[in-house]
Design an enzyme around this catalytic site. Structure first.
Site, PDB file in Angstrom:
ATOM      1  N   ASP A 208       0.012  46.845 -29.398  1.00 44.36           N
ATOM      2  CA  ASP A 208      -1.063  47.536 -30.090  1.00 44.36           C
ATOM      3  C   ASP A 208      -0.705  47.817 -31.551  1.00 44.36           C
ATOM      4  OD1 ASP A 208      -3.517  48.833 -30.387  1.00 44.36           O
ATOM      5  OD2 ASP A 208      -2.621  50.788 -29.942  1.00 44.36           O
ATOM      6  N   GLU A 452       7.728  49.561 -22.570  1.00 47.98           N
ATOM      7  CA  GLU A 452       6.682  49.429 -21.562  1.00 47.98           C
ATOM      8  C   GLU A 452       6.542  48.024 -21.000  1.00 47.98           C
ATOM      9  OE1 GLU A 452       2.964  51.032 -22.851  1.00 47.98           O
ATOM     10  OE2 GLU A 452       3.801  52.978 -23.390  1.00 47.98           O
ATOM     11  N   TYR A 505      -0.068  59.458 -21.650  1.00 42.50           N
ATOM     12  CA  TYR A 505      -1.159  59.961 -22.472  1.00 42.50           C
ATOM     13  C   TYR A 505      -2.185  60.655 -21.583  1.00 42.50           C
ATOM     14  CZ  TYR A 505       0.830  57.144 -26.211  1.00 42.50           C
ATOM     15  OH  TYR A 505       1.682  56.616 -27.160  1.00 42.50           O
TER      16      TYR A 505
END
Length: 630
Positions: A208, A452, A505
């Site tokens: 991202d 991740e 999150y």
């Protein structure tokens, strides 16, 4: 001196020395520094640039653009180096270009570099994304796979073929990502001619942030004598008020050489010295390297001067290299992270090398501004998400006492085909390049091998066990981690790491809009992680998007109020768990940054507590109030 301490230091250096014989890389990667024996010529500025817009992206190689001036091959433009090329023109095709681009710079080499064959001339590229091929005067001198890390080649013989000293440097750079690169990606060709034009393809990425490309860090020419200091490795320790600096010096170009190693304090006074390629320097009344806000004199650095003398029967060589050295120790228990045997709490941020116009290009005003903002926040640390940052940034961290978790470009490893042998071999080389470059930085306290990854996939267990073990073998003195996603049960790499780093999150990607779930979900996750692995935990990412200037009360997503309350709810749990096993909190993100276009991103990721232009949002003041934690 405490005997166990001495044994620990010598064992670490012994491992460095033994492992050097089995590494994939050859030679050191010392940062180019001027000295009485070395010169540095920086080639920053305007370069000639041409993108290969041919359908195959191979026209430049087929027509051998490197054999002549680039402007003779077709239309060219000026581009700055260092900088990403994407945002400097008004051409959307350049902004989103995938494939080979070509850079060229012509210069005149100093006459004494040409005439004196006892001088070794080296061309160094700080980083280029991602694959590079380099020519000097039309002669291929090196190629390199991967971005973010430096590569170099000796070019003495090539430039001496032209007695005028003319030097034309051509660098072809390709930003294409495949399932075997780091980070990985995939090229998708769209063959439906009712929807897409002929030759249409898309570069898919699994991370991202924007896939900026180009020559991102300085290009240098530097010199050494023919016999020179190739590499230095230091390991530091202390006992009571005596500091220990164990060192190994690697020499090239000489069968035998005399070495003098001198350690000096900030005032230039000699505090210890030794002879020979390895040894232990003992420093009385040592001044330790301390993190920012943990000591009245943080970031203390000594200078280690290595002086080499060698002869080959015809010529006598002298080489001088000075390495900044911070004396400190790093240790991990089941509940604490210790720097100099004192508990340390990571009160910091995640960052990106990202800014307007220059993209990921090295920019000194921006670096200095960011360090001022870090200190304004009271931050003592950051993670180099999601790739190694510039050497110059780590040098600033050394001087200012900012602690660094140094991360590889292993972000977005999501496809099972990225766990094969080719990917693994490349990942091991990247970790060797990273450790080789950054092993002597006092600020670097931990290696992060990935962010991740899809660690639930069957091949991931062997893959990451191998990468983590290899990294620990490369550097036995620092802990190793990789950044895990929120599902604790599926992360198979956790048993092998020294510190658990987790990203989540809550009330954003999970239960969006429901701020009340954060305390219970975060507490549950912490208890599961620590209960299973009995290792200290860092909250390595948390946060929420906030479009600057958007305010709503009661808070809703994407407002500054919502971002502020998300942080405050996380902080309540942090303050409870810090007394147990939580050793750090790193906000995502320090500043807004650019991403690929998509329906979930409005001109980039807005999770920064500062805007992309480094202006504070309301959340920045929340973190500033936590300054007392540092």
């Amino acid at each position: 001196m405490c005997l166990p301490v001495k044994r620990q230091v010598l064992r670490a250096l012994w491992l460095f020395a033994v492992l050097d014989t089995g590494l994939l890389l050859d030679g050191g990667m010392l940062y180019p520094r001027e000295s009485s024996s070395r010169e540095v010529k920086e080639l920053s500025g305007l370069w000639v640039f041409r993108a290969d817009r041919s359908p195959s992206r191979k026209q430049g190689f087929d027509e051998a653009w490197y054999k002549r001036r680039l402007e003779e091959t077709g239309p060219v433009i000026d581009v700055p180096v260092p900088a990403s090329y994407n945002d400097i023109t008004q051409d959307p095709a350049i902004r989103d270009f995938i494939g080979w681009v070509w850079y060229e710079r012509e210069l005149v080499v100093p006459t004494h570099w040409i005439r004196d064959d006892t001088i070794r001339v080296v061309l160094r590229v700080g980083s280029a994304h991602y694959n590079s091929v380099v020519w000097v005067n039309g002669v291929s001198v090196t190629q390199h796979e991967g971005g973010h890390l430096p590569f170099e080649a000796e070019v003495s013989d090539v430039i001496r073929k032209d007695p005028t000293g003319s030097c034309r440097i051509t660098i072809a750079v390709n930003n294409t990502l495949t399932l075997q690169t780091l980070p990985p990606g995939n090229i998708q060709y769209m063959n439906d001619r009712t929807r897409y034009p002929d030759g249409f393809f898309v570069q898919s990425i699994y991370f991202d942030f924007f896939n900026y490309a180009g020559i991102h860090r300085p290009v240098l020419l530097y010199t050494t004598p023919k016999a020179y200091v190739d590499d230095i490795t230091v390991v530091t320790d202390f006992s009571d008020n005596t500091g220990l600096v164990s060192y190994i010096v690697s020499v090239k170009g000489a069968v035998t050489a005399a070495l003098k190693v001198t350690l000096m304090d900030k005032q230039g006074h000699c505090v210890a010295s030794s002879n020979g390629p390895f040894g232990v320097l003992k420093v009385q009344d040592v001044k330790l390297w301390w993190p920012y806000l943990t000591h009245e004199n943080p970031g203390y650095l000594y200078s280690m001067e290595v002086r080499l003398n060698a002869a080959d029967g015809r010529t006598t060589y002298e080489d001088v290299y000075t390495l900044p050295v911070g004396i400190r120790t790093v240790n991990v228990t089941s509940t604490q992270f210790l720097i100099n045997n004192k508990p340390f709490y990571f009160h910091g941020v995640n960052k990106h090398e990202d800014s307007d116009i220059r993209g990921k290009g090295l920019d000194w005003p921006l670096i200095v501004k960011d360090f001022n903002l870090l200190k304004w926040l009271g931050a003592n640390s950051f993670r180099t998400s999601h790739y190694p940052y510039a050497e110059e940034i780590l040098q600033m961290c050394d001087r200012h006492g900012i602690v660094v978790i140094d991360e590889s470009p292993g972000v977005g490893i999501k496809d099972i085909r990225s766990f094969g042998n080719a990917s693994l071999s490349h990942h091991l080389i990247v970790m060797e390049e990273l450790v080789r470059r950054d092993k002597n930085h006092a600020s670097v306290v931990m290696w992060s091998v990935a962010n991740e990854p899809a660690s639930e996939m069957p091949p991931a267990d062997y893959y990451f066990n191998t990468v983590i073990k290899h990294t620990k073998d490369l550097d036995p003195t620092r802990p190793v981690t990789f950044i895990s996603s929120s599902n604790f049960a599926r992360d198979k790499g956790a048993p092998y790491v020294d510190v658990i780093c987790i990203n989540n999150y809550f009330s954003w990607y999970h239960d969006p809009g429901h701020l009340e779930v954060i305390p219970i979900q975060l507490n549950t996750e912490y208890e599961n992680w620590h209960g299973k692995y009995k290792k200290p935990i860092i909250q390595s990412e948390y946060g929420a998007d906030a479009v600057p200037g958007v305010h709503v009360d009661p808070p809703v997503m994407f407002t500054e109020e919502y971002q502020k309350i998300v942080l405050q709810n996380y902080h309540k749990v942090f303050d409870q768990k810090r007394a147990q096993y939580l050793i750090g909190e790193l906000i995502w993100n320090f500043a807004d940054f650019m991403t690929t276009q998509g329906v979930t991103r409005v001109v980039g990721n807005k999770k920064g507590i500062f805007t992309r232009q480094r202006q504070p949002k309301a959340a920045a003041f929340v973190l500033k109030e936590r300054k007392k934690l540092s």
